[in-house]
Design a protein around this motif. Structure first.
Motif, PDB file in Angstrom:
ATOM      1  N   VAL A 237       0.863  -1.175   0.000  1.00 48.21           N
ATOM      2  CA  VAL A 237       0.000   0.000   0.000  1.00 48.21           C
ATOM      3  C   VAL A 237       0.897   1.222   0.000  1.00 48.21           C
ATOM      4  O   VAL A 237       1.658   1.446   0.952  1.00 48.21           O
ATOM      5  N   LEU A 238       0.867   1.999  -1.070  1.00 45.84           N
ATOM      6  CA  LEU A 238       1.674   3.207  -1.171  1.00 45.84           C
ATOM      7  C   LEU A 238       0.755   4.361  -1.529  1.00 45.84           C
ATOM      8  O   LEU A 238      -0.168   4.205  -2.330  1.00 45.84           O
ATOM      9  N   GLY A 239       1.013   5.536  -0.931  1.00 46.90           N
ATOM     10  CA  GLY A 239       0.165   6.686  -1.223  1.00 46.90           C
ATOM     11  C   GLY A 239       0.923   7.963  -0.966  1.00 46.90           C
ATOM     12  O   GLY A 239       2.144   7.936  -0.796  1.00 46.90           O
ATOM     13  N   PRO A 240       0.196   9.091  -0.945  1.00 44.69           N
ATOM     14  CA  PRO A 240       0.864  10.367  -0.676  1.00 44.69           C
ATOM     15  C   PRO A 240       1.678  10.264   0.612  1.00 44.69           C
ATOM     16  O   PRO A 240       1.182   9.765   1.613  1.00 44.69           O
ATOM     17  N   GLY A 241       2.915  10.665   0.557  1.00 44.08           N
ATOM     18  CA  GLY A 241       3.768  10.547   1.731  1.00 44.08           C
ATOM     19  C   GLY A 241       4.722   9.375   1.645  1.00 44.08           C
ATOM     20  O   GLY A 241       5.743   9.344   2.341  1.00 44.08           O
ATOM     21  N   SER A 242       4.431   8.366   0.784  1.00 48.66           N
ATOM     22  CA  SER A 242       5.329   7.208   0.685  1.00 48.66           C
ATOM     23  C   SER A 242       6.619   7.602  -0.038  1.00 48.66           C
ATOM     24  O   SER A 242       7.712   7.302   0.388  1.00 48.66           O
ATOM     25  N   ASP A 243       6.470   8.213  -1.211  1.00 51.20           N
ATOM     26  CA  ASP A 243       7.607   8.623  -2.025  1.00 51.20           C
ATOM     27  C   ASP A 243       7.090   9.566  -3.108  1.00 51.20           C
ATOM     28  O   ASP A 243       5.904   9.852  -3.186  1.00 51.20           O
ATOM     29  N   ASP A 244       7.980  10.031  -3.963  1.00 54.68           N
ATOM     30  CA  ASP A 244       7.602  11.026  -4.968  1.00 54.68           C
ATOM     31  C   ASP A 244       6.621  10.486  -6.002  1.00 54.68           C
ATOM     32  O   ASP A 244       5.914  11.259  -6.641  1.00 54.68           O
ATOM     33  N   ASP A 245       6.605   9.150  -6.190  1.00 50.71           N
ATOM     34  CA  ASP A 245       5.794   8.580  -7.271  1.00 50.71           C
ATOM     35  C   ASP A 245       4.317   8.422  -6.921  1.00 50.71           C
ATOM     36  O   ASP A 245       3.513   8.133  -7.788  1.00 50.71           O
ATOM     37  N   HIS A 246       3.959   8.527  -5.656  1.00 47.69           N
ATOM     38  CA  HIS A 246       2.594   8.183  -5.252  1.00 47.69           C
ATOM     39  C   HIS A 246       1.843   9.357  -4.613  1.00 47.69           C
ATOM     40  O   HIS A 246       0.973   9.147  -3.783  1.00 47.69           O
ATOM     41  N   GLY A 247       2.185  10.579  -5.014  1.00 45.05           N
ATOM     42  CA  GLY A 247       1.556  11.766  -4.431  1.00 45.05           C
ATOM     43  C   GLY A 247       0.098  11.940  -4.806  1.00 45.05           C
ATOM     44  O   GLY A 247      -0.648  12.609  -4.098  1.00 45.05           O
ATOM     45  N   ASP A 248      -0.336  11.312  -5.924  1.00 47.72           N
ATOM     46  CA  ASP A 248      -1.714  11.557  -6.367  1.00 47.72           C
ATOM     47  C   ASP A 248      -2.530  10.283  -6.497  1.00 47.72           C
ATOM     48  O   ASP A 248      -3.570  10.265  -7.148  1.00 47.72           O
ATOM     49  N   HIS A 249      -2.060   9.180  -5.917  1.00 43.81           N
ATOM     50  CA  HIS A 249      -2.876   7.957  -5.963  1.00 43.81           C
ATOM     51  C   HIS A 249      -2.467   6.979  -4.861  1.00 43.81           C
ATOM     52  O   HIS A 249      -1.402   7.117  -4.262  1.00 43.81           O
ATOM     53  N   LEU A 250      -3.347   6.029  -4.629  1.00 41.97           N
ATOM     54  CA  LEU A 250      -3.014   4.898  -3.746  1.00 41.97           C
ATOM     55  C   LEU A 250      -2.694   3.715  -4.646  1.00 41.97           C
ATOM     56  O   LEU A 250      -3.517   3.314  -5.472  1.00 41.97           O
ATOM     57  N   HIS A 251      -1.499   3.176  -4.505  1.00 38.10           N
ATOM     58  CA  HIS A 251      -1.140   1.954  -5.223  1.00 38.10           C
ATOM     59  C   HIS A 251      -1.400   0.786  -4.281  1.00 38.10           C
ATOM     60  O   HIS A 251      -0.840   0.718  -3.183  1.00 38.10           O
ATOM     61  N   LEU A 252      -2.270  -0.135  -4.711  1.00 34.75           N
ATOM     62  CA  LEU A 252      -2.635  -1.296  -3.884  1.00 34.75           C
ATOM     63  C   LEU A 252      -2.287  -2.543  -4.668  1.00 34.75           C
ATOM     64  O   LEU A 252      -2.827  -2.770  -5.752  1.00 34.75           O
ATOM     65  N   ASP A 253      -1.368  -3.368  -4.146  1.00 36.12           N
ATOM     66  CA  ASP A 253      -1.084  -4.607  -4.872  1.00 36.12           C
ATOM     67  C   ASP A 253      -0.971  -5.803  -3.947  1.00 36.12           C
ATOM     68  O   ASP A 253      -1.065  -5.679  -2.719  1.00 36.12           O
ATOM     69  N   MET A 254      -0.824  -6.973  -4.561  1.00 34.63           N
ATOM     70  CA  MET A 254      -0.794  -8.246  -3.831  1.00 34.63           C
ATOM     71  C   MET A 254       0.502  -8.992  -4.117  1.00 34.63           C
ATOM     72  O   MET A 254       0.489 -10.202  -4.322  1.00 34.63           O
ATOM     73  N   ARG A 255       1.627  -8.285  -4.156  1.00 37.41           N
ATOM     74  CA  ARG A 255       2.907  -8.957  -4.386  1.00 37.41           C
ATOM     75  C   ARG A 255       3.189  -9.936  -3.250  1.00 37.41           C
ATOM     76  O   ARG A 255       3.013  -9.606  -2.076  1.00 37.41           O
ATOM     77  N   MET A 256       3.607 -11.150  -3.601  1.00 42.22           N
ATOM     78  CA  MET A 256       3.949 -12.161  -2.599  1.00 42.22           C
ATOM     79  C   MET A 256       5.399 -11.978  -2.195  1.00 42.22           C
ATOM     80  O   MET A 256       6.277 -11.908  -3.044  1.00 42.22           O
ATOM     81  N   ARG A 257       5.637 -11.901  -0.884  1.00 45.64           N
ATOM     82  CA  ARG A 257       7.008 -11.801  -0.405  1.00 45.64           C
ATOM     83  C   ARG A 257       7.236 -12.859   0.664  1.00 45.64           C
ATOM     84  O   ARG A 257       6.293 -13.340   1.277  1.00 45.64           O
ATOM     85  N   LYS A 258       8.520 -13.153   0.895  1.00 48.16           N
ATOM     86  CA  LYS A 258       8.879 -14.136   1.919  1.00 48.16           C
ATOM     87  C   LYS A 258       8.289 -13.734   3.271  1.00 48.16           C
ATOM     88  O   LYS A 258       8.341 -12.570   3.649  1.00 48.16           O
ATOM     89  N   GLY A 259       7.754 -14.713   3.985  1.00 51.79           N
ATOM     90  CA  GLY A 259       7.278 -14.471   5.347  1.00 51.79           C
ATOM     91  C   GLY A 259       6.112 -13.501   5.409  1.00 51.79           C
ATOM     92  O   GLY A 259       5.918 -12.831   6.412  1.00 51.79           O
ATOM     93  N   ASP A 260       5.333 -13.399   4.322  1.00 54.43           N
ATOM     94  CA  ASP A 260       4.174 -12.514   4.295  1.00 54.43           C
ATOM     95  C   ASP A 260       4.549 -11.079   4.643  1.00 54.43           C
ATOM     96  O   ASP A 260       3.787 -10.324   5.249  1.00 54.43           O
ATOM     97  N   TYR A 261       5.764 -10.661   4.258  1.00 57.70           N
ATOM     98  CA  TYR A 261       6.211  -9.297   4.523  1.00 57.70           C
ATOM     99  C   TYR A 261       5.365  -8.316   3.717  1.00 57.70           C
ATOM    100  O   TYR A 261       5.119  -8.512   2.538  1.00 57.70           O
ATOM    101  N   ARG A 262       4.913  -7.258   4.369  1.00 55.12           N
ATOM    102  CA  ARG A 262       4.056  -6.275   3.704  1.00 55.12           C
ATOM    103  C   ARG A 262       4.694  -4.892   3.699  1.00 55.12           C
ATOM    104  O   ARG A 262       5.420  -4.553   4.632  1.00 55.12           O
ATOM    105  N   ILE A 263       4.396  -4.121   2.682  1.00 55.95           N
ATOM    106  CA  ILE A 263       4.843  -2.730   2.630  1.00 55.95           C
ATOM    107  C   ILE A 263       3.606  -1.859   2.776  1.00 55.95           C
ATOM    108  O   ILE A 263       2.670  -1.962   1.988  1.00 55.95           O
ATOM    109  N   CYS A 264       3.607  -1.053   3.831  1.00 59.60           N
ATOM    110  CA  CYS A 264       2.430  -0.262   4.157  1.00 59.60           C
ATOM    111  C   CYS A 264       2.891   1.136   4.526  1.00 59.60           C
ATOM    112  O   CYS A 264       3.384   1.335   5.626  1.00 59.60           O
ATOM    113  N   GLN A 265       2.776   2.074   3.566  1.00 54.87           N
ATOM    114  CA  GLN A 265       3.317   3.420   3.825  1.00 54.87           C
ATOM    115  C   GLN A 265       2.320   4.510   3.443  1.00 54.87           C
ATOM    116  O   GLN A 265       1.628   4.370   2.467  1.00 54.87           O
TER     117      GLN A 265
END
Ligand SMILES: [Zn+2]
Length: 218
Positions: free
Chosen positions: A190-218
């Protein structure tokens, strides 16, 4: 209403192991190899769940181009009987299910709580797109129908809301921060305004599988 165009399934074979569940967090059986045969039981189950959730969709043939792939693609035009998606967008069936659950279980109650309104439309930027991730290293989840960029919402009783930095302390800020935070229990990125320069105008929501169910939530 949506009519999945899948061919009838063969009778179940008790000597075969059950197909893997295709709920959130389960491995995607459909992406394990080229899928040209009839739909699997897991695929059909997902389409049935979309129907039950009131999702309006059209089933598409499996997508495979360059390194991009969607095993069980659907083109979704509404996420419930009252909430459209604009433009109609192509995504993996299991992703559509998660998006519909986020709308029903998070966005609708938070809009009622903070904005005293009901959402009528989800505004989408990019859904399926066969392109590299910005870093260039790996294909983005957009390339697998497992990622959507949410640009904003339309409502029944107030003007549309665009995802952006909302003024601090406003109802819009409270709404946006709540739906972003609670998206983290459904999506793995989950990336949105405040995460980085690329996500200032939208919420990026994805289901990428990572080891140990690691999640990115910013
Ligand atoms: Zn994105």
């Amino acid at each position: 209403m949506a009519q999945p165009a899948a061919p009838p399934l063969p009778p179940p074979r008790p000597d075969l192991p059950a197909p893997p569940a295709d709920g959130p967090g389960a491995p995607k059986a459909a992406s394990a190899g080229p899928q040209t045969g009839p739909a699997t039981e897991a695929d059909t189950g997902c389409l049935e769940r979309l129907d039950k959730l009131g999702v309006r969709f059209e089933k598409l043939s499996p997508v495979q181009e360059k390194g991009c792939k969607i095993g069980n693609p659907v083109s979704v035009s509404a996420l419930s009987n009252t909430i459209e998606i604009a433009p109609a967008s192509v995504m993996e069936c299991s992703y559509a299910e998660n998006l519909a659950r986020w709308i029903a279980n998070v966005v609708v109650p938070r809009a009622s709580e903070h904005l005293q309104s009901a959402p009528t439309k989800l505004l989408i930027g990019t859904a399926y797109q066969c392109r590299d991730q910005r870093s260039g290293a790996k294909l983005s989840e957009h390339a697998f129908g497992n990622g959507v960029d949410v640009m904003g919402f339309e409502f029944d009783r107030r003007p549309p809301l665009r995802v952006k930095f909302q003024s601090e302390g406003s109802p819009e800020a409270a709404f946006q921060s709540a739906i972003q935070k609670e998206a983290c229990s459904i999506f793995t990125t989950v990336l949105g305004p405040g995460s980085d320069d690329d996500h200032g105008d939208h919420l990026h929501l994805d289901m990428r599988m990572r080891k140990g169910d690691y999640r990115i939530c910013q």
